[in-house]
Design a protein around this motif. Structure first.
Motif, PDB file in Angstrom:
ATOM      1  N   LEU A 298       0.996  -1.263  -0.070  1.00  0.00           N
ATOM      2  CA  LEU A 298       0.008   0.027   0.183  1.00  0.00           C
ATOM      3  C   LEU A 298       0.740   1.094  -0.086  1.00  0.00           C
ATOM      4  O   LEU A 298       2.020   1.187   0.806  1.00  0.00           O
ATOM      5  N   ASN A 299       0.475   2.337  -0.922  1.00  0.00           N
ATOM      6  CA  ASN A 299       1.214   3.550  -0.787  1.00  0.00           C
ATOM      7  C   ASN A 299       0.729   4.138   0.637  1.00  0.00           C
ATOM      8  O   ASN A 299      -0.450   4.687   0.669  1.00  0.00           O
ATOM      9  N   PRO A 300       1.553   4.599   1.419  1.00  0.00           N
ATOM     10  CA  PRO A 300       1.044   5.127   2.739  1.00  0.00           C
ATOM     11  C   PRO A 300       0.946   6.637   2.584  1.00  0.00           C
ATOM     12  O   PRO A 300       0.632   7.257   3.474  1.00  0.00           O
TER      13      PRO A 300
ATOM     14  N   PHE B 224      -4.625   2.845   0.890  1.00  0.00           N
ATOM     15  CA  PHE B 224      -5.721   1.888   1.534  1.00  0.00           C
ATOM     16  C   PHE B 224      -7.179   2.118   1.135  1.00  0.00           C
ATOM     17  O   PHE B 224      -7.764   1.108   1.171  1.00  0.00           O
ATOM     18  N   TYR B 225      -7.513   3.469   0.994  1.00  0.00           N
ATOM     19  CA  TYR B 225      -8.904   3.557   0.684  1.00  0.00           C
ATOM     20  C   TYR B 225      -9.225   2.576  -0.749  1.00  0.00           C
ATOM     21  O   TYR B 225     -10.510   2.393  -1.037  1.00  0.00           O
ATOM     22  N   GLU B 226      -8.440   2.593  -1.728  1.00  0.00           N
ATOM     23  CA  GLU B 226      -8.623   1.924  -2.913  1.00  0.00           C
ATOM     24  C   GLU B 226      -8.694   0.359  -2.692  1.00  0.00           C
ATOM     25  O   GLU B 226      -9.197  -0.174  -3.521  1.00  0.00           O
ATOM     26  N   VAL B 227      -8.425  -0.240  -1.600  1.00  0.00           N
ATOM     27  CA  VAL B 227      -8.518  -1.698  -1.439  1.00  0.00           C
ATOM     28  C   VAL B 227      -9.340  -1.930  -0.429  1.00  0.00           C
ATOM     29  O   VAL B 227      -9.591  -3.048   0.161  1.00  0.00           O
ATOM     30  N   ALA B 228      -9.865  -0.810   0.503  1.00  0.00           N
ATOM     31  CA  ALA B 228     -10.544  -0.889   1.693  1.00  0.00           C
ATOM     32  C   ALA B 228     -11.943  -1.874   1.450  1.00  0.00           C
ATOM     33  O   ALA B 228     -12.186  -2.763   2.452  1.00  0.00           O
TER      34      ALA B 228
END
Length: 77
Positions: free
Chosen positions: A40-42, A67-71
């Motif tokens: 994930l890109n932090p 994260f929001y893209e895989v949440a």
């Protein structure tokens, strides 16, 4: 069924750090039934000491999803 979750982060302070990798293994009590792993890109630089511990560096996560893209996928698991 249950899930085993492992995360790597940019540091140790939960209120200030971000996730750099998440791995989820689904298990039904007898065998693995599913797997999901992604970097994930932090959105912030990974400190050198964290790279030393995890092996994850800034170049590895620069094109990774946020994260929001895989949440949604994580919640579904």
């Amino acid at each position: 069924m249950y899930a085993i979750i492992d995360v790597e982060t940019t540091g140790l302070k939960a209120d200030n750090e971000r996730i750099t990798e998440i791995s989820i293994i689904q298990h039904d009590g007898r065998e693995i039934t599913g797997r999901f792993t992604t970097l994930l890109n932090p959105g912030k630089k990974i400190p050198y000491r964290i790279t030393q511990m995890t092996g994850i560096n800034n170049k590895m996560v620069e094109s990774a999803p946020k994260f929001y893209e895989v949440a949604k996928k994580i919640i579904e698991l």
